[in-house]
Motif scaffolding. Structure first.
Motif, PDB file in Angstrom:
ATOM      1  N   VAL A 264      40.869  27.462  31.345  1.00 22.65           N
ATOM      2  CA  VAL A 264      40.838  28.597  32.280  1.00 22.65           C
ATOM      3  C   VAL A 264      40.191  28.197  33.596  1.00 22.65           C
ATOM      4  O   VAL A 264      40.633  28.583  34.663  1.00 22.65           O
ATOM      5  N   ARG A 265      39.142  27.357  33.509  1.00 24.46           N
ATOM      6  CA  ARG A 265      38.513  26.854  34.729  1.00 24.46           C
ATOM      7  C   ARG A 265      38.415  25.341  34.656  1.00 24.46           C
ATOM      8  O   ARG A 265      38.348  24.764  33.570  1.00 24.46           O
ATOM      9  N   GLU A 266      38.341  24.721  35.847  1.00 21.73           N
ATOM     10  CA  GLU A 266      38.300  23.270  35.902  1.00 21.73           C
ATOM     11  C   GLU A 266      37.085  22.725  35.147  1.00 21.73           C
ATOM     12  O   GLU A 266      37.161  21.698  34.478  1.00 21.73           O
TER      13      GLU A 266
ATOM     14  N   THR B  13      38.582  43.476  22.807  1.00 17.29           N
ATOM     15  CA  THR B  13      38.508  42.828  24.115  1.00 17.29           C
ATOM     16  C   THR B  13      39.579  41.754  24.202  1.00 17.29           C
ATOM     17  O   THR B  13      39.862  41.110  23.207  1.00 17.29           O
ATOM     18  N   THR B  14      40.219  41.584  25.361  1.00 13.71           N
ATOM     19  CA  THR B  14      40.020  42.164  26.653  1.00 13.71           C
ATOM     20  C   THR B  14      41.113  43.200  26.937  1.00 13.71           C
ATOM     21  O   THR B  14      42.257  43.014  26.527  1.00 13.71           O
ATOM     22  N   SER B  15      40.768  44.236  27.709  1.00 17.52           N
ATOM     23  CA  SER B  15      41.785  45.215  28.102  1.00 17.52           C
ATOM     24  C   SER B  15      42.296  44.871  29.495  1.00 17.52           C
ATOM     25  O   SER B  15      41.515  44.517  30.379  1.00 17.52           O
ATOM     26  N   PHE B  16      43.602  44.987  29.683  1.00 15.85           N
ATOM     27  CA  PHE B  16      44.211  44.709  30.988  1.00 15.85           C
ATOM     28  C   PHE B  16      44.334  46.037  31.744  1.00 15.85           C
ATOM     29  O   PHE B  16      44.908  46.994  31.214  1.00 15.85           O
TER      30      PHE B  16
ATOM     31  N   LEU C  35      36.897  45.656  31.080  1.00 16.69           N
ATOM     32  CA  LEU C  35      38.088  45.895  31.901  1.00 16.69           C
ATOM     33  C   LEU C  35      38.008  45.054  33.184  1.00 16.69           C
ATOM     34  O   LEU C  35      37.460  45.491  34.209  1.00 16.69           O
ATOM     35  N   PRO C  36      38.570  43.813  33.136  1.00 13.02           N
ATOM     36  CA  PRO C  36      38.435  42.925  34.299  1.00 13.02           C
ATOM     37  C   PRO C  36      39.190  43.452  35.506  1.00 13.02           C
ATOM     38  O   PRO C  36      40.364  43.802  35.408  1.00 13.02           O
ATOM     39  N   VAL C  37      38.500  43.484  36.658  1.00 16.52           N
ATOM     40  CA  VAL C  37      39.146  43.981  37.880  1.00 16.52           C
ATOM     41  C   VAL C  37      39.561  42.829  38.786  1.00 16.52           C
ATOM     42  O   VAL C  37      40.530  42.909  39.512  1.00 16.52           O
ATOM     43  N   GLN C  38      38.765  41.768  38.809  1.00 21.46           N
ATOM     44  CA  GLN C  38      38.965  40.523  39.588  1.00 21.46           C
ATOM     45  C   GLN C  38      38.639  40.657  41.078  1.00 21.46           C
ATOM     46  O   GLN C  38      38.081  39.748  41.655  1.00 21.46           O
ATOM     47  N   SER C  39      39.004  41.768  41.721  1.00 25.22           N
ATOM     48  CA  SER C  39      38.682  41.936  43.141  1.00 25.22           C
ATOM     49  C   SER C  39      38.701  43.432  43.482  1.00 25.22           C
ATOM     50  O   SER C  39      39.393  44.213  42.813  1.00 25.22           O
TER      51      SER C  39
ATOM     52  N   LYS D  88      40.924  26.359  41.225  1.00 26.37           N
ATOM     53  CA  LYS D  88      42.372  26.108  41.391  1.00 26.37           C
ATOM     54  C   LYS D  88      42.937  25.491  40.115  1.00 26.37           C
ATOM     55  O   LYS D  88      42.433  24.459  39.643  1.00 26.37           O
ATOM     56  N   ARG D  89      43.955  26.102  39.559  1.00 26.23           N
ATOM     57  CA  ARG D  89      44.559  25.594  38.330  1.00 26.23           C
ATOM     58  C   ARG D  89      45.970  25.071  38.619  1.00 26.23           C
ATOM     59  O   ARG D  89      46.877  25.851  38.942  1.00 26.23           O
ATOM     60  N   PRO D  90      46.158  23.764  38.531  1.00 29.72           N
ATOM     61  CA  PRO D  90      47.475  23.203  38.845  1.00 29.72           C
ATOM     62  C   PRO D  90      48.583  23.872  38.020  1.00 29.72           C
ATOM     63  O   PRO D  90      48.405  24.139  36.833  1.00 29.72           O
TER      64      PRO D  90
HETATM   65  N1  SAM Z   1      43.715  38.961  30.693  1.00 27.79           N
HETATM   66  C1  SAM Z   1      42.481  39.433  31.148  1.00 27.79           C
HETATM   67  C2  SAM Z   1      42.644  40.013  32.556  1.00 27.79           C
HETATM   68  O1  SAM Z   1      42.915  39.280  33.472  1.00 27.79           O
HETATM   69  O2  SAM Z   1      42.505  41.213  32.703  1.00 27.79           O
HETATM   70  C3  SAM Z   1      41.407  38.355  31.122  1.00 27.79           C
HETATM   71  C4  SAM Z   1      41.705  37.014  30.490  1.00 27.79           C
HETATM   72  S1  SAM Z   1      41.290  35.611  31.509  1.00 27.79           S
HETATM   73  C5  SAM Z   1      41.756  34.256  30.619  1.00 27.79           C
HETATM   74  C6  SAM Z   1      39.548  35.572  31.477  1.00 27.79           C
HETATM   75  C7  SAM Z   1      38.918  35.540  32.835  1.00 27.79           C
HETATM   76  O3  SAM Z   1      38.920  34.227  33.348  1.00 27.79           O
HETATM   77  C8  SAM Z   1      39.624  36.366  33.882  1.00 27.79           C
HETATM   78  O4  SAM Z   1      39.290  37.709  33.788  1.00 27.79           O
HETATM   79  C9  SAM Z   1      39.206  35.722  35.176  1.00 27.79           C
HETATM   80  O5  SAM Z   1      38.114  36.381  35.749  1.00 27.79           O
HETATM   81  C10 SAM Z   1      38.830  34.294  34.759  1.00 27.79           C
HETATM   82  N2  SAM Z   1      39.791  33.317  35.335  1.00 27.79           N
HETATM   83  C11 SAM Z   1      41.054  33.070  34.958  1.00 27.79           C
HETATM   84  N3  SAM Z   1      41.612  32.138  35.755  1.00 27.79           N
HETATM   85  C12 SAM Z   1      40.674  31.784  36.669  1.00 27.79           C
HETATM   86  C13 SAM Z   1      40.644  30.884  37.762  1.00 27.79           C
HETATM   87  N4  SAM Z   1      41.710  30.169  38.107  1.00 27.79           N
HETATM   88  N5  SAM Z   1      39.500  30.780  38.479  1.00 27.79           N
HETATM   89  C14 SAM Z   1      38.418  31.511  38.157  1.00 27.79           C
HETATM   90  N6  SAM Z   1      38.394  32.385  37.137  1.00 27.79           N
HETATM   91  C15 SAM Z   1      39.495  32.535  36.388  1.00 27.79           C
END
Ligand code: SAM
Length: 437
Positions: A37-39, A228-231, A255-259, A331-333
């Motif tokens: 998920v992260r580098e 967990t997790t709820s979209f 409940l992930p919002v991201q931004s 950044k995820r390739p």
């Molecule tokens: N599916 C859920 C959602 O987005 O609502 C969460 C699952 S995701 C694998 C878990 C968390 O990893 C995400 O909520 C996000 O904050 C983080 N994540 C995923 N990709 C990322 C990235 N490229 N850079 C930083 N954080 C990341």
């Protein structure tokens, strides 16, 4: 999800006659379960593989396998990148690990399996391999169809596939009979649950299959159910109704919002706007049970300006989260966002991370302090790592709670009067021990 995968891998290996040992020095086979998920997680896996080989004694014949997301994404190129790796085991090959080891033992140089799950695959996990004797993870859905522009999961774990409700319910009933007190229904997006058939849900109403599943799992009578997790886009208000109707559905929503910026949410391809998210939060906050709310936020997404970031700050202040995972964009390739210029400097990402952390810490302090003087139910999970005379466990609202107690009550749900609020945990005393004093 990785913990659940390791539990399944261990179950299959033990069934096939392998023994699990505590340290790589004693092992014939080492499997490194990876996350991408992260580098940073990916780098950790790389370091671990190097360490395992470095620790190997001269006469030890050791097979090393890489399993999980990095294995699925990088496939056979792993053999070139890390020439000391013998096996590459994709995310849907967990059940075939014993056969893959046999293949490697028979002398095949590079063994890999990036294939799909077999039909009717067993999801059995032996209680012996579970990470806890009291809390069990039950996957209900695998993979992801959302394709958020930053996220690698749809590529590493494939498309969404829901387990049948009858299988899930049977597993929960079995776990209850084995004495498990808390079940976590897990998946990338649990509320996108969509099984092929209605079987085992026929008698349960609900606006979505997930709402019906929640009610069906609640009806098993298992003491605590978390999910967990709820979209956000798929978060139907009926989830809150189900939680209100069934006290064994725990009072916590992640409940992930991201931004908090619509512009960034669009670039992230989240499929929800700020107001959509806040509407869902409003339903959660207006629940007749007080529901704890936690979230994930990415700071420094490509193109995120100070104005976008301030909208996130504003949203965090508005939501008054019980907990927040703040993550710097990585950044995820292979993801669409990787084609955007990663133009927020590392210093700026760190500054935004720290500012949001400070704001959250302040808000969280108020949330935690509001528990002082209240009595909450806590599952006594284990001895505290800080003090031998304390036990640690989680509340139904998923707070870490420490309290004085003997290990003889491990696995019991006890009532704790909260006396102190720390930054990320609560401290208290068991109510029955107060009565005895
Ligand atoms: N599916 C859920 C959602 O987005 O609502 C969460 C699952 S995701 C694998 C878990 C968390 O990893 C995400 O909520 C996000 O904050 C983080 N994540 C995923 N990709 C990322 C990235 N490229 N850079 C930083 N954080 C990341």
């Amino acid at each position: 999800m990785n913990v659940a995968d390791s539990e399944r891998a261990a179950t299959g290996l033990r069934k096939a006659g392998y023994e699990l040992c505590e340290s790589p020095e004693k092992a014939d086979v080492v499997l490194v379960n990876t996350c991408s998920v992260r580098e940073r997680a990916q780098q950790k896996a790389s370091t671990r593989i190097g360490e395992v080989r470095a620790q190997q004694s001269g006469d030890q014949k050791l097979l090393v396998g890489v399993m999980g997301c990095v294995a699925q994404l990088e496939g056979d190129s792993i053999f070139r990148r890390w020439p000391t790796v013998d096996m590459v085991i994709g995310t849907r090959a967990t059940d075939r690990i014993p056969a893959l080891i046999e293949e490697a033992l028979s002398g095949k140089r590079h063994v890999s399996d990036l294939g799909e799950r077999a039909e009717n695959e067993s999801w059995d996990v032996s209680p012996f391999e579970r990470h806890s004797a009291h809390v069990a993870f039950v996957p209900i859905i695998e993979g992801c169809n959302k394709f958020c522009s930053f996220c690698i999961v749809p590529y590493s774990r494939g498309r969404e596939q829901s387990r049948s409700a009858s299988e899930i319910i049977a597993e929960v009933i079995k776990l209850k009979s084995l004495g498990y007190k808390e079940i976590h229904l897990i998946g990338q997006n649990v509320n996108s649950y969509r099984p092929r058939s209605d079987s085992a849900l026929e008698h349960f109403a609900g606006a979505t299959p997930f709402c019906r599943l929640l009610r069906a799992v609640a009806a098993t009578g298992v003491p605590r159910i978390k999910f967990t997790t709820s979209f956000p886009r798929d978060f139907h208000p009926d989830i809150v109704s189900a939680v209100e109707e069934n006290l064994n559905l725990c009072d916590w929503v992640h409940l992930p919002v991201q931004s908090g910026s619509d512009r960034i949410l669009k670039l992230m391809r989240r499929g929800h706007k700020r107001t959509d998210y806040l509407e869902r939060v409003d339903r959660i906050k207006k629940s007749r049970r007080r529901l704890a709310l936690t979230s994930d936020i990415i700071v420094g997404f490509p193109g995120e300006t100070e104005k976008d970031f301030q909208q996130t700050v504003d949203l965090v202040e508005q939501c008054k989260y019980d907990g927040l995972y703040i993550i710097k964009y990585s950044k995820r390739p292979g993801t669409p966002a990787a084609n955007l210029s990663d133009d927020v400097s590392e210093e700026e990402k760190t500054a935004r991370f720290l500012e949001l952390e400070r704001i959250q810490r302040h808000a969280q302090q108020a949330v935690y302090e509001a528990y002082i003087g209240r009595t909450i139910s806590v599952l006594a999970e284990r001895e505290s790592s800080r003090s031998k005379s304390d036990l640690v466990g989680h509340s139904t609202c998923h707070k870490v709670v420490n309290f004085p107690g003997r290990d003889s009550i491990e696995g019991e749900i006890v009532e704790v009067l909260v006396t102190e609020a720390k930054a990320n945990s609560l401290y208290g005393v068991m109510v029955n021990s107060l009565e005895m004093a």
